[in-house]
Structure formats: structure tokens, C-alpha cells
Scaffold this motif. Structure first.
Motif, short mmCIF file in Angstrom:
data_model
loop_
_atom_site.label_atom_id
_atom_site.label_comp_id
_atom_site.label_asym_id
_atom_site.label_seq_id
_atom_site.Cartn_x
_atom_site.Cartn_y
_atom_site.Cartn_z
N PHE A 498 0.82 -1.21 0.00
CA PHE A 498 0.00 0.00 0.00
C PHE A 498 0.86 1.27 0.00
N GLU A 499 2.09 1.16 0.52
CA GLU A 499 3.00 2.29 0.43
C GLU A 499 3.42 2.53 -1.02
N SER A 500 3.61 1.44 -1.77
CA SER A 500 4.06 1.57 -3.16
C SER A 500 2.96 2.04 -4.09
N ASP A 501 1.71 1.68 -3.81
CA ASP A 501 0.63 2.06 -4.72
C ASP A 501 -0.19 3.26 -4.23
N GLY A 502 0.16 3.81 -3.06
CA GLY A 502 -0.51 5.02 -2.58
C GLY A 502 -1.73 4.79 -1.71
N LEU A 503 -2.19 3.55 -1.59
CA LEU A 503 -3.38 3.28 -0.78
C LEU A 503 -3.13 3.54 0.70
N VAL A 504 -1.85 3.56 1.10
CA VAL A 504 -1.53 3.77 2.51
C VAL A 504 -2.03 5.13 3.00
N VAL A 505 -2.19 6.09 2.10
CA VAL A 505 -2.71 7.40 2.49
C VAL A 505 -4.10 7.25 3.12
N HIS A 506 -4.94 6.45 2.50
CA HIS A 506 -6.30 6.23 3.01
C HIS A 506 -6.26 5.38 4.29
N LEU A 507 -5.32 4.42 4.33
CA LEU A 507 -5.20 3.58 5.51
C LEU A 507 -4.72 4.39 6.71
N ASP A 508 -3.74 5.28 6.50
CA ASP A 508 -3.26 6.15 7.58
C ASP A 508 -4.41 6.96 8.18
N GLU A 509 -5.23 7.54 7.31
CA GLU A 509 -6.33 8.38 7.79
C GLU A 509 -7.37 7.54 8.53
N TYR A 510 -7.60 6.32 8.04
CA TYR A 510 -8.55 5.40 8.69
C TYR A 510 -8.09 5.11 10.12
N VAL A 511 -6.81 4.77 10.28
CA VAL A 511 -6.28 4.47 11.61
C VAL A 511 -6.35 5.70 12.51
N PHE A 512 -5.96 6.86 11.96
CA PHE A 512 -5.98 8.09 12.75
C PHE A 512 -7.39 8.39 13.25
N GLU A 513 -8.37 8.23 12.37
CA GLU A 513 -9.76 8.52 12.77
C GLU A 513 -10.23 7.55 13.85
N ASN A 514 -9.84 6.28 13.75
CA ASN A 514 -10.22 5.29 14.76
C ASN A 514 -9.61 5.63 16.12
N VAL A 515 -8.34 6.05 16.12
CA VAL A 515 -7.68 6.40 17.38
C VAL A 515 -8.34 7.64 17.99
N CYS A 516 -8.67 8.61 17.13
CA CYS A 516 -9.35 9.81 17.65
C CYS A 516 -10.70 9.45 18.26
N GLN A 517 -11.42 8.53 17.63
CA GLN A 517 -12.71 8.10 18.17
C GLN A 517 -12.53 7.40 19.51
N PHE A 518 -11.48 6.57 19.62
CA PHE A 518 -11.17 5.88 20.87
C PHE A 518 -10.89 6.89 21.98
N GLN A 519 -10.09 7.90 21.67
CA GLN A 519 -9.77 8.92 22.66
C GLN A 519 -11.00 9.74 23.04
N LYS A 520 -11.86 10.00 22.06
CA LYS A 520 -13.09 10.76 22.35
C LYS A 520 -13.97 10.00 23.34
#
Length: 691
Positions: A498-520
Motif C-alpha cells: 500500500f506504500e508503493s501504490d498510494g493506498l496507505v494514504v487512506h489507511l493512515d487516515e482510517y487508523v488516525f480517525e479510529n484512534v481519535c474516536q477511541f480517545q473521544k
């Protein structure tokens, strides 16, 4: 599309073309400028490639179609016109059962140094364009243009004079009184002679012997021959055709027919030369990729009994060569490698596949010998224009000819990629396992969108412990992929992909949003909170508006920025103006920045100095050597460096009590690793926080 500048267009094409079209390079659409007769496919707003393909299918002789399709695709056309102001192509067209010699001219319009429009003119050479005037684009032949040379080989002086008088206004005429003299002249000036007019019946060396001896030399055979004959013997004509003649003119000469035949033959030859030039890479002289695909299909279909192999040669870190020695020296290396490749790869086709990659398709019944290939690689490297080049070779042996040529080439490339980072191995063969791995990767890419939607990616949390109190003081968010059938896919299998094909950008944001929801949720339930850092990949750093996206998520969740620090890998933060800009924006927004993987091989003190990190994480590769004297000193210096820059220091990959105790003595701040805890599911991490 901007308004057309009529004067500019006529200056490029002249006013003799019956049909003129303009292609907008931005959207690749056709726009009609002048249309006397409707051409198949060429209507306004049609895609250029669609229009040209339909025209070729409807109007061009079948034997010319594949070559024209390749030469006149939009990408080929654009690339050629970036390098030259204009060029022309001649070809045979069949319309209403009549054969015509057609002529198309391609010119360019530049705006601000950029190719913005392509101008195309179509004409019938027999009807529309004045003979011997079709290469003039300003309606006048410059005085310094050299006429094409025609060699007349004729023993009869009167016939020579007639031909000379007919042609000398338009051509530079050279005379020979017999075949022997003609061959001597041809041997010296074959590069400059456009056509030969050859009498059959002559002393010393007649027309048949001339053709036979010319045919035996590939360089001389490239010059077309029109035979002049007075006996109309079909047997002689067939014999001459068999020896390579292209046409006949009967005596007595009709000036109009003579000039028409000569003109047509020369134009077709020059068109063939133009197409050949489009086929070849300008630097190396090898086939372009598209030309290679075309010829490889014919090659493999024709020789059905042969076993074929594909070899791809790649230079490791070629960008470094260009950066160190300059582009000129880099080009010299490519030319050298191309010549070496020609020497070692027999019985086949060669192409400059992409950049510094050279690829060959050849037939051989002998199994490929790895030791011999390695010896050849070493010899090529030793004699290269620069020292210490590393050559990688990927091989697809005994190819499956039922596959498409691009797929066949991809398999050789797959083999080469498997050793691209391996310093010990220079040769690799394609295996079915490689194909299975690629298929699995393609499947993961295909499944990615639905996996995000179905929340198959699970966030795991690896705690960070205070060295002194041994309490959890933070965590790092990591990701795992759990398929609907319960299968857990390791991040090592999908993160690099996913780093090579660019999909990691969406995966990074997905993880970040999940962590923010957990903290909320923890904040809303008044539960203890610890900072949970989230990784931001190199691709995400360079993604447009990444800071705005992440700030919006934090604001939507209404949580403190400090509770979701951003981890940037050491390799991703190699100092640059772009990285400085992004990290400044993140810090100003309120995020804390952690440098991950410090000491893993890309250490940059400039990055530590210029970028505003609050925490540095020592890579496991440093901690693994903490029990050695030198290793211990390095870790101590790294900790002291971090503290000296007012940063907290985290040691990751800690697996033993001895390592933990040593780090405590060194005054490391935090520890992360299996000694305390592996990455945990969310519910297990919550239990750890309760303890």
C-alpha cells in the motif's frame, strides 16, 4: 480550447492540405479547422486515438496499419513533437478500390515552452500536393536545401541523356555507364542516394548481376531500384522482383510516368525510414517498448517451435549515478550497457523497456546458466564507464507464449524486483510463487476499498511504559487486517504494497480517525487517557492538504491535539523544504511530533536540528546491540543527544529484563516492546489501562 490562429496554422502546414485538424493536448480531442472531404473518425470533439484508429482501419493498407497505429498514437506523437517541430509520414491508402499515396503532416504549437496543440494535415499526394514540393512548409524551398540524389545506371548514352533531362530540375542526377561502375558509386554514396534507375541489358555487369550483388550487402540493398526495360518481358520482370527491384519503367520514357514512379518510391522509402526512427529509442538505438511489443508478437507467433526466454537488465540506484556523475555520464552508461546487451543476447529483440531497464526476448534451446550469466554481469560491470555499478538481471525462462507480451515482460521484471534490494544476488528467475504473490497483492488491492468500508482493518495498541514507574504512559497505534473468515493478515504483507501504490494514504487516515474516536470515547466517559501516537507514512506526508484533513478530524472529535501525537519515520523525514513546511504546520496546529526508527540506517542530524520533534524513538536495531560495549555507547550517546535537544527518548523493541535495566541506567524515558507487552486488541489494551 483556444481560438485557432489561422496564419500560424498555415505557416506550419502551407495551404495545400484538403483536411486540417487540431488536437488539444490537454483533453486530446479533435477540432476541425478545414475539411474538404470527410475522413472516417475525424469529427469534432472525438478522442484523437479513437479518430486515428478508425481512420487507419478504414483507409490504410493492412500491411501499414500496425506500424502507423504505433507511430501515431497520441503518446508517440506528443513525445516526437516535443523533440521536433514537425514531421511527415507517407503511406498507401485504399478508397473505393483505388490505391492512393497519402501524405500526412504533423506540426506543433508551443505556448510558454509547452506543447499545447498538434496540427495535422491530410492530403492525397497524387491529387493535392505538388510533386517534389511536399517537404516545404513555408511555400518556398530554401536555397540551401540539397536535392535528392538519383543514380542512373544505363549504357546507352541517349537514354541516359533523356532520363537526366527529365529529372535534373528536381533531382541531383549521378550517371554510371554499366553495372560495375554503378556498384562502385553506390558503395561510396549509398547513404546519400535516394533511388537507382537500372537498365537490365548492359555490358560488363548487367542489371541482374547488379541486383544480385546489391542484395548481398544489406547497406546497399536499402536503396530502392526501379528497373528500366524495353522488352516488356514478364520473365525478366519476375526475375528482377525476386532480386529486390521495386518497380519497372518501360522504354521509350514518358516523363510524367517516370517522375511519378520515382516520387512515389522515394516517398514510401522515406516514410519507412521515419517509422523506423519512431520505433527506435533515440539514445540506445534499441526498440521502444511499444515497437518491441509489436515485433515480439510476430516473433513468437512465427517461430512456434522455439523456446523463448525474456531477460531484463536493470542498474541498481541509477538515479544516484545521474546525481553523482551527471546525466551525460549516465547516458554514456546506458549506451555502453545497450551495446553489451546486444553482444550477449543473440537471436532476439531488444528494447529500452523503461529508464535504465533493458529487456530482451530471444530463442534458445540451451538452459540458462546462472554462473555464466554472473560472469558476464561482472565483466560488463568491470568495463563500464564508471566504477562499482551493480547490475540486476531478471529472467523468465521458457515463456508461455499464450500470454500477452506485456504480461510476459512483467514476469521477468517481477524476478528482477525480487532481488533489487539484495546486495548478494544479481540474477533471479521467475517462479510460480512470485506470480502467486503478485496475484495475492492484486487481490489485496482489489479488496482494499471494501475492507475499509467493512472495517476489516483493526487498530492494535502497543503500550509505552515509563522506565522508572513501569506505568503505561502512552501507546502506539498499529494496524492488522482481519478478513471476514477470521484470517489475520500481517502488516508486513500489506503495508509495503500500500506504500508503493498510494493506498496507505487512506489507511493512515482510517487508523488516525479510529484512534481519535477511541480517545473521544475515553474523554466522554471520564476515563484516564494516555497519548496514542499514529504513524504518518511518507506518501501521506506529501498528500495534498494532509494537515487540514487531520486537523478537521481532531476538531470533529473535540479532543486535545496532544493525545494523538504523529509518528514520522526517520527515512520519511530526511530534511527538505517540503518536510519542514509540513512539520511546521502540524506543530502549529497543536500536534506533538515523534521521530520513529531513529538509528535504522537513515539517521539525519539535520532533521533533528531543523524539525520540531518532541520525542525520538530509538530503533530496535540499536537496542539489539545494547549488550555490547560499542552498542551500549551508541545508545547512550543517542539518549544524551535526545535529552540535549529537549526531547523525550523512547526505546522500542525491548525484549529482555537486561535491556530494560540497561536503559534505565542510561536514563531513557520510555520503553516499548515485548518485554512489557505485544500489540493488543482494543479491549485488551483497555484492560491494561485499568490495571
Amino acid at each position: 480550447m483556444k481560438d485557432f490562429d489561422s496564419n500560424r496554422i498555415y505557416q506550419i502546414l502551407g495551404d495545400e492540405f484538403k483536411n486540417i485538424y487540431i488536437v488539444d493536448c490537454e483533453d486530446q480531442r479533435i477540432h476541425t479547422f478545414k475539411e474538404t472531404l470527410t475522413l472516417p473518425g475525424f469529427s469534432s470533439c472525438t478522442s484523437y486515438n479513437d479518430a486515428m484508429n478508425q481512420y487507419i482501419d478504414d483507409r490504410v493498407y493492412e500491411k501499414n496499419r500496425d506500424m502507423l497505429r504505433m507511430a501515431l498514437s497520441f503518446n508517440s506523437l506528443f513525445s516526437r513533437l516535443e523533440k521536433t517541430e514537425h514531421f511527415n509520414i507517407h503511406y498507401q491508402s485504399k478508397n473505393d478500390s483505388e490505391v492512393h499515396f497519402m501524405y500526412s503532416h504533423f506540426g506543433r504549437v508551443m505556448e510558454d515552452g509547452r506543447l499545447s496543440q498538434i496540427i495535422i494535415g491530410f492530403a492525397n499526394e497524387d491529387l493535392d500536393i505538388r510533386r517534389n514540393n511536399i517537404d516545404m512548409f513555408n511555400n518556398a524551398l530554401p536555397s540551401n536545401v540539397v536535392k535528392r540524389k538519383v543514380l542512373i545506371v544505363e549504357d546507352n548514352e541517349i537514354n541516359r541523356e533523356i532520363l537526366k533531362e527529365t529529372l535534373e530540375d528536381d533531382y541531383d542526377v549521378i550517371e554510371a555507364v554499366n553495372g560495375e561502375e554503378g556498384l562502385n558509386i553506390l558503395s561510396q554514396y549509398y547513404k546519400d542516394i535516394s533511388l537507382i534507375l537500372l537498365d537490365v541489358v548492359m555490358p560488363v555487369c548487367d542489371g541482374f548481376e547488379f541486383l544480385s550483388r546489391q542484395k548481398s550487402d544489406s547497406l546497399l540493398a536499402s536503396v530502392p531500384v526501379i528497373v528500366t526495360t524495353g522488352n516488356n518481358s514478364q520473365e525478366d520482370e519476375l526475375k528482377c522482383l525476386g532480386l529486390g527491384a521495386v518497380d519497372f519503367i518501360t522504354k521509350p520514357y514518358n516523363a510524367r510516368i517516370v517522375k511519378s514512379r520515382i516520387d512515389s518510391v522515394i516517398k514510401l522509402r522515406e516514410s519507412s525510414m521515419t517509422l523506423a526512427a519512431i520505433e527506435k529509442d533515440e539514445l540506445t538505438g534499441l526498440y521502444t517498448r511499444q515497437a518491441f511489443y509489436h515485433h515480439a508478437r510476430t516473433f513468437t507467433h512465427f517461430m512456434t517451435e522455439e523456446k523463448f526466454n525474456v531477460v531484463i537488465l536493470d542498474v541498481a540506484d541509477f538515479k544516484l549515478i545521474n546525481g553523482t556523475y551527471g546525466t551525460k555520464k549516465g547516458n554514456e552508461v546506458l549506451v555502453y550497457l545497450s551495446n553489451a546487451f546486444r553482444y550477449y543476447v543473440k537471436n532476439g529483440l531488444l528494447t529500452r523497456y523503461e529508464g535504465d531497464q533493458l529487456l530482451g526476448l530471444f530463442h534458445s534451446k540451451v538452459k540458462m546458466d546462472v554462473e555464466r550469466i554472473n560472469r558476464n554481469i561482472n565483466k560488463i560491470a568491470e568495463e563500464a564507464p564508471i566504477p562499482n555499478i551493480r547490475i540486476k538481471v531478471g529472467i523468465y525462462e521458457d515463456i508461455d507464449t499464450s500470454l500477452s507480451i506485456p504480461i510476459i515482460c512483467d514476469r521477468a521484471l517481477m524476478a528482477e524486483k525480487s532481488i533489487s534490494k539484495d546486495f548478494k544476488t544479481n540474477v533471479a528467475f521467475y517462479t510460480d510463487e512470485m506470480n502467486q504473490k503478485q496475484l495475492a497483492q492484486r487481490q489485496m488491492e482489489n479488496d482494499f476499498k471494501s475492507a475499509i468500508a467493512n472495517r476489516e482493518f483493526k487498530v492494535y495498541y502497543q503500550p509505552k511504559y515509563d522506565v522508572n514507574t513501569e506505568n503505561i504512559v502512552g501507546a502506539e497505534a498499529l494496524v492488522r487486517w482481519q478478513k471476514p473468515d477470521g484470517t489475520l493478515i500481517s502488516p508486513g504483507a500489506f503495508i509495503p504494497l500500500f506504500e508503493s501504490d498510494g493506498l496507505v494514504v487512506h489507511l493512515d487516515e482510517y487508523v488516525f480517525e479510529n484512534v481519535c474516536q477511541f480517545q473521544k470515547e475515553r474523554m466522554e466517559n471520564k476515563l484516564p487517557m494516555v497519548p496514542i501516537s499514529v504513524n504518518l507514512s511518507r506518501a501521506s506526508i506529501h498528500f495534498n492538504d494532509v494537515v487540514e484533513h487531520y486537523v478537521d478530524i481532531v476538531n470533529q472529535k473535540q479532543i486535545p491535539f496532544e493525545c494523538v501525537p504523529i509518528e514520522l519515520t526517520e527515512s520519511a523525514t530526511l530534511y527538505s523544504e517540503k518536510i519542514l513546511e509540513i512539520t511546521d504546520q502540524l506543530v502549529k496546529a497543536g500536534f506533538k511530533l515523534h521521530m520513529d526508527d531513529f538509528g535504522s540506517g537513515y539517521s539525519s542530524l539535520t532533521s533533528l536540528n531543523e524539525l520540531n520533534f518532541s520525542t525520538v524513538k530509538l530503533d530496535k536495531s540499536l537496542i539489539d546491540y545494547i549488550d555490547q560495549v560499542r552498542g551500549k555507547k551508541i545508545v547512550q550517546q543517542a539518549i544524551d543527544l535526545g535529552h540535549g535537544l529537549d526531547m523525550k527518548v523512547v526505546a522500542e523493541g525491548v525484549e529482555s529484563k537486561e535491556q530494560k535495566d540497561c536503559l534505565k541506567e542510561m536514563h531513557c524515558d520510555m520503553i516499548q516492546g515485548f518485554y512489557y507487552s505485544k500489540p493488543l486488541k482494543q479491549e485488551d489494551f483497555i484492560e491494561k489501562l485499568r490495571a
